[in-house]
Design a protein around this motif. Sequence first.
Motif, PDB file in Angstrom:
ATOM      1  N   ASN A   1       0.838  -1.198   0.000  1.00 60.53           N
ATOM      2  CA  ASN A   1       0.000   0.000   0.000  1.00 60.53           C
ATOM      3  C   ASN A   1       0.873   1.249   0.000  1.00 60.53           C
TER       4      ASN A   1
ATOM      5  N   LEU B   1      -6.842  -2.230  -0.297  1.00 61.78           N
ATOM      6  CA  LEU B   1      -5.557  -2.723  -0.797  1.00 61.78           C
ATOM      7  C   LEU B   1      -5.360  -2.232  -2.226  1.00 61.78           C
ATOM      8  N   GLY B   2      -4.255  -1.531  -2.466  1.00 59.33           N
ATOM      9  CA  GLY B   2      -3.990  -0.969  -3.780  1.00 59.33           C
ATOM     10  C   GLY B   2      -3.615  -1.999  -4.823  1.00 59.33           C
TER      11      GLY B   2
END
Length: 226
Positions: A104, A128-129
């Motif tokens: 992240n 969550l990226g």
Amino acid sequence: MLSSRRRWLKAHTAMGVLHLARTAPILGALASTPALAVEWNAAAFDARSLKEALRLWGIAEAQESKDIVFPSAWDTAENGAVVPLEVRSDIPNTESITLFADKNPQPLIASFDFLNRTESYVSTRVKLGESTLVRAYAKVAGKYYLGTKQIRVTIGGCGEYEVGAPLTGKPSGEPMRTRTVLRGDIAEIKVLMSHPMETGRRKDAKGVLIPAYHIRNVTVNLNGEP
């Protein structure tokens, strides 16, 4: 109703306090009690690397433990914006559980404090990226113990490409899934298909937007006939 809630809080001394990035307003009911006030570690939440976030949170080392578990966390999340996450520490006298996501942009997600020997269990939603390792640090008597969970984040909810993965164009290889329900002479069939898909918002390694790519037509055959 608010006065009833306050009476309930005063009557129950076993309570937890949580720290969440950018979510102070939801703590209004708890913050009304001075004994529950906690110091906001803004620097740790704003840290841009896992190493820096751990340092600012005061975690120098941690022992891996099988007693920190993720009861029903998903292995694959179709929507990285809202990922259900459960964490439980079976280590006696756990004081807190702090969550980090390695990839992240700001790795420190949240921290939960447990007072008066409450059950050290957390159920929350995290962002969550991209596909990442999620870390749960349990603090016990001043020491930290670590449990981890790898979570894969996909694009478009179809499980075809991982967010953050190299742009190889290779599919995940996940099988097509079907579910059939008979209603008299009619069969209702639901299909989960693994397929290429792009939202039009993702960028390649050079920072150029990848064109949108969506399914437009689906052909279904029965016994070789449409």
